[in-house]
Design an enzyme around this catalytic site. Structure first.
Site, PDB file in Angstrom:
ATOM      1  N   GLY A  35      87.290 -23.821 139.248  1.00 54.05           N
ATOM      2  CA  GLY A  35      87.897 -23.248 140.454  1.00 54.05           C
ATOM      3  C   GLY A  35      88.672 -24.298 141.223  1.00 54.05           C
ATOM      4  O   GLY A  35      89.785 -24.035 141.724  1.00 54.05           O
ATOM      5  N   GLY A  64      84.741 -20.068 145.026  1.00 56.24           N
ATOM      6  CA  GLY A  64      84.044 -21.192 144.390  1.00 56.24           C
ATOM      7  C   GLY A  64      85.019 -22.304 144.051  1.00 56.24           C
ATOM      8  O   GLY A  64      84.984 -22.876 142.960  1.00 56.24           O
ATOM      9  N   ALA A  65      85.888 -22.631 145.021  1.00 59.12           N
ATOM     10  CA  ALA A  65      86.978 -23.579 144.739  1.00 59.12           C
ATOM     11  C   ALA A  65      86.586 -25.028 144.980  1.00 59.12           C
ATOM     12  O   ALA A  65      87.425 -25.913 144.837  1.00 59.12           O
ATOM     13  CB  ALA A  65      88.183 -23.219 145.605  1.00 59.12           C
ATOM     14  N   ASN A  66      85.320 -25.291 145.331  1.00 51.61           N
ATOM     15  CA  ASN A  66      84.971 -26.675 145.655  1.00 51.61           C
ATOM     16  C   ASN A  66      84.576 -27.501 144.437  1.00 51.61           C
ATOM     17  O   ASN A  66      84.346 -28.699 144.554  1.00 51.61           O
ATOM     18  CB  ASN A  66      83.854 -26.732 146.711  1.00 51.61           C
ATOM     19  CG  ASN A  66      82.624 -25.971 146.285  1.00 51.61           C
ATOM     20  OD1 ASN A  66      82.627 -24.748 146.309  1.00 51.61           O
ATOM     21  ND2 ASN A  66      81.571 -26.667 145.869  1.00 51.61           N
ATOM     22  N   GLY A  99      84.468 -27.762 139.703  1.00 49.71           N
ATOM     23  CA  GLY A  99      84.692 -27.217 138.376  1.00 49.71           C
ATOM     24  C   GLY A  99      86.072 -26.599 138.168  1.00 49.71           C
ATOM     25  O   GLY A  99      87.088 -27.072 138.680  1.00 49.71           O
ATOM     26  N   TYR A 113      72.327 -13.268 133.214  1.00 53.33           N
ATOM     27  CA  TYR A 113      73.669 -13.858 133.342  1.00 53.33           C
ATOM     28  C   TYR A 113      74.649 -13.089 132.459  1.00 53.33           C
ATOM     29  O   TYR A 113      75.733 -12.704 132.900  1.00 53.33           O
ATOM     30  CB  TYR A 113      73.620 -15.334 132.921  1.00 53.33           C
ATOM     31  CG  TYR A 113      74.959 -16.050 132.987  1.00 53.33           C
ATOM     32  CD1 TYR A 113      75.552 -16.374 134.209  1.00 53.33           C
ATOM     33  CD2 TYR A 113      75.635 -16.438 131.825  1.00 53.33           C
ATOM     34  CE1 TYR A 113      76.770 -17.045 134.275  1.00 53.33           C
ATOM     35  CE2 TYR A 113      76.858 -17.110 131.875  1.00 53.33           C
ATOM     36  CZ  TYR A 113      77.416 -17.415 133.102  1.00 53.33           C
ATOM     37  OH  TYR A 113      78.634 -18.083 133.165  1.00 53.33           O
ATOM     38  N   SER A 116      82.603 -14.735 131.042  1.00 58.60           N
ATOM     39  CA  SER A 116      82.111 -15.803 130.160  1.00 58.60           C
ATOM     40  C   SER A 116      81.974 -15.243 128.765  1.00 58.60           C
ATOM     41  O   SER A 116      81.755 -14.033 128.582  1.00 58.60           O
ATOM     42  CB  SER A 116      80.744 -16.284 130.642  1.00 58.60           C
ATOM     43  OG  SER A 116      80.124 -17.057 129.630  1.00 58.60           O
TER      44      SER A 116
HETATM   45  N1  LIG Z   1      81.247 -24.123 132.756  1.00 56.36           N
HETATM   46  C1  LIG Z   1      81.324 -23.305 131.722  1.00 56.36           C
HETATM   47  O1  LIG Z   1      81.178 -23.728 130.576  1.00 56.36           O
HETATM   48  C2  LIG Z   1      81.597 -21.844 131.922  1.00 56.36           C
HETATM   49  C3  LIG Z   1      81.629 -21.020 130.801  1.00 56.36           C
HETATM   50  C4  LIG Z   1      81.877 -19.666 130.987  1.00 56.36           C
HETATM   51  C5  LIG Z   1      82.107 -19.162 132.235  1.00 56.36           C
HETATM   52  N2  LIG Z   1      82.064 -19.979 133.314  1.00 56.36           N
HETATM   53  C6  LIG Z   1      82.304 -19.392 134.637  1.00 56.36           C
HETATM   54  O2  LIG Z   1      83.310 -20.126 135.287  1.00 56.36           O
HETATM   55  C7  LIG Z   1      83.169 -20.004 136.711  1.00 56.36           C
HETATM   56  C8  LIG Z   1      83.301 -21.374 137.359  1.00 56.36           C
HETATM   57  O3  LIG Z   1      82.181 -22.154 136.972  1.00 56.36           O
HETATM   58  P1  LIG Z   1      82.235 -23.731 136.775  1.00 56.36           P
HETATM   59  O4  LIG Z   1      81.872 -24.005 135.378  1.00 56.36           O
HETATM   60  O5  LIG Z   1      83.483 -24.283 137.333  1.00 56.36           O
HETATM   61  O6  LIG Z   1      80.940 -24.137 137.629  1.00 56.36           O
HETATM   62  P2  LIG Z   1      80.713 -24.833 139.037  1.00 56.36           P
HETATM   63  O7  LIG Z   1      81.408 -26.144 139.090  1.00 56.36           O
HETATM   64  O8  LIG Z   1      79.228 -24.790 139.235  1.00 56.36           O
HETATM   65  O9  LIG Z   1      81.422 -23.853 140.060  1.00 56.36           O
HETATM   66  C9  LIG Z   1      80.827 -22.695 140.533  1.00 56.36           C
HETATM   67  C10 LIG Z   1      81.323 -22.422 141.924  1.00 56.36           C
HETATM   68  O10 LIG Z   1      80.739 -21.183 142.387  1.00 56.36           O
HETATM   69  C11 LIG Z   1      80.270 -21.400 143.712  1.00 56.36           C
HETATM   70  N3  LIG Z   1      79.217 -20.451 144.112  1.00 56.36           N
HETATM   71  C12 LIG Z   1      77.984 -20.317 143.582  1.00 56.36           C
HETATM   72  N4  LIG Z   1      77.289 -19.392 144.258  1.00 56.36           N
HETATM   73  C13 LIG Z   1      78.108 -18.932 145.255  1.00 56.36           C
HETATM   74  C14 LIG Z   1      77.977 -17.985 146.292  1.00 56.36           C
HETATM   75  N5  LIG Z   1      76.827 -17.334 146.509  1.00 56.36           N
HETATM   76  N6  LIG Z   1      79.019 -17.758 147.098  1.00 56.36           N
HETATM   77  C15 LIG Z   1      80.178 -18.429 146.932  1.00 56.36           C
HETATM   78  N7  LIG Z   1      80.371 -19.354 145.973  1.00 56.36           N
HETATM   79  C16 LIG Z   1      79.345 -19.601 145.140  1.00 56.36           C
HETATM   80  C17 LIG Z   1      79.762 -22.816 143.693  1.00 56.36           C
HETATM   81  O11 LIG Z   1      79.564 -23.292 145.014  1.00 56.36           O
HETATM   82  P3  LIG Z   1      78.463 -24.439 145.327  1.00 56.36           P
HETATM   83  O12 LIG Z   1      79.083 -25.731 144.941  1.00 56.36           O
HETATM   84  O13 LIG Z   1      78.227 -24.292 146.797  1.00 56.36           O
HETATM   85  O14 LIG Z   1      77.256 -24.120 144.493  1.00 56.36           O
HETATM   86  C18 LIG Z   1      80.905 -23.497 142.945  1.00 56.36           C
HETATM   87  O15 LIG Z   1      81.976 -23.731 143.813  1.00 56.36           O
HETATM   88  C19 LIG Z   1      81.815 -19.309 136.929  1.00 56.36           C
HETATM   89  O16 LIG Z   1      82.028 -17.942 137.199  1.00 56.36           O
HETATM   90  C20 LIG Z   1      81.125 -19.455 135.585  1.00 56.36           C
HETATM   91  O17 LIG Z   1      80.193 -18.430 135.340  1.00 56.36           O
HETATM   92  C21 LIG Z   1      81.837 -21.308 133.190  1.00 56.36           C
END
Ligand SMILES: NC(=O)c1ccc[n+]([C@@H]2O[C@H](COP(=O)([O-])OP(=O)(O)OC[C@H]3O[C@@H](n4cnc5c(N)ncnc54)[C@H](OP(=O)(O)O)[C@@H]3O)[C@@H](O)[C@H]2O)c1
Length: 322
Positions: free
Chosen positions: A31, A25-27, A29, A183, A152
């Site tokens: 990652g 998921g490096a594209n 946020g 979740y 999380s």
């Molecule tokens: N944001 C927060 O406040 C928060 C808090 C606690 C934990 N987290 C955790 O942190 C991690 C990163 O999240 P983020 O906040 O940076 O959100 P994000 O920007 O939505 O990043 C999520 C990434 O996961 C990818 N993804 C989703 N479904 C996938 C699949 N089936 N196969 C491969 N890749 C997939 C997305 O790809 P697409 O762009 O193609 O959808 C995107 O690159 C997640 O595990 C999230 O649960 C985040």
């Protein structure tokens, strides 16, 4: 507001030349910020993305970095895709210094993955579980190496309910679906996976951590909002959300980077590392900790962790050893 935990400057200046990392998921946020930082420090970073074009476009924005990057296709909602990724990786690489299981989804409408698992359990936990198993040999051969499993704060549950693992209903077929708790359960599974895997890997030089990245301004909540609200959030509210305690993606990458790069971290393999979070249901845990005990008692149940591990092996089609 609790202070944001930041990596020591020396860690973010460490020379990572010759090292290889996978970030799922490096594209976008946190990652994307993790991948960029590792590449800036000289590493070769493989972005494992379900949309390769989005990954390549995001990496192109880095400009010149000391290391190098590439994007490979990985859809965690498909066990076949996970297997293809691992096979393709093994053909190209003979070392892996760090695996960052970062990708995730939060709160989509009830659904199933290609293999029939509840979507969040399937993508967040089982997809990464299989990926990790398939990469263990190369991680062991590259030791000392590290695995960061992005969980999380929500693995604790919410104000009304402590998250638990229902081994009798992992796919939410016997209960009324609650997408927030689904979740939470998938994120508790990740904490349990990290703690049990660390026990199995003792003495191998491979360390495993589960982490909470903080409340990060990212695309994660998009699937929980109607399209118009998501547009308002992105255009108006997201830039203003900092004062509410939300973090930039770079700040959200700090806990992962600390676990990957800190010399002392391997002594804490299996433990939970948390960025600060205003979202903890219990106020005393809001400052976070590197590491800190998970506030969910179920996260400390070693027998549950072992049972979940063996069930996960069966579900992804790998035979359990015992
Ligand atoms: N944001 C927060 O406040 C928060 C808090 C606690 C934990 N987290 C955790 O942190 C991690 C990163 O999240 P983020 O906040 O940076 O959100 P994000 O920007 O939505 O990043 C999520 C990434 O996961 C990818 N993804 C989703 N479904 C996938 C699949 N089936 N196969 C491969 N890749 C997939 C997305 O790809 P697409 O762009 O193609 O959808 C995107 O690159 C997640 O595990 C999230 O649960 C985040």
């Amino acid at each position: 507001m609790p202070k944001t935990l930041m990596c020591e400057t020396s860690l973010l200046e460490k020379d990572l030349s010759g090292r290889a990392y996978i970030v799922t998921g490096a594209n976008s946020g946190a990652g994307l910020a993790t991948a960029e930082q590792l590449a800036r420090q000289g590493a070769h970073v493989v972005g494992a993305c379900r949309r390769v074009d989005a990954g390549e476009a995001a990496f192109a924005e880095f400009g010149e970095v000391a290391g190098s990057t590439e994007v490979m296709k990985l859809d965690l909602g498909s066990l076949a895709s996970v297997r293809s990724f691992a096979e393709a990786f093994a053909v190209k690489f003979d070392r892996l210094d760090g695996l960052v299981n970062n990708a995730g989804i939060m709160g989509p409408p009830q659904g199933k993955t290609e293999d029939g698992f509840e979507t969040q359990f399937g993508v967040n936990h089982l997809g990464h579980f299989l990926l990790t198993e398939l990469l263990l040999d190369i991680l062991k051969a590259s030791a000392p190496s590290r695995i960061v499993c992005v969980s999380s704060v929500m693995h604790v549950g919410n104000r009304r309910q402590v998250a638990e693992i229902r081994l009798d209903d992992l796919n939410w077929e016997k209960r009324e679906y609650d997408r927030t708790m689904a979740y939470a359960e998938s994120k508790l599974a990740i904490v349990l996976h990290a703690s049990h895997l660390a026990r199995l890997l003792e003495g191998t030089g491979v360390s495993v951590f589960s982490i909470h990245p903080g409340w990060v301004r990212s695309n994660l909540a998009a699937s929980m909002m109607p399209g118009w609200l998501n547009s308002v959030w992105n255009a108006v509210l997201r830039p203003l959300a900092g004062p509410l305690g939300t973090l930039s993606p770079f700040e959200g990458a700090q806990t992962t980077l600390h676990c990957l790069l800190d010399d002392e971290a391997p002594k804490h393999s299996g433990e939970y590392y948390s960025q600060n979070s205003v979202l903890y249901p219990n106020r005393e845990n809001r400052p976070g900790g590197w590491p800190m005990p998970s506030p969910n008692p179920n996260a400390h149940d070693a027998e549950l962790a072992e049972r979940l591990y063996h069930r996960s092996l069966e579900l992804v089609g790998l035979k359990a050893d015992t």
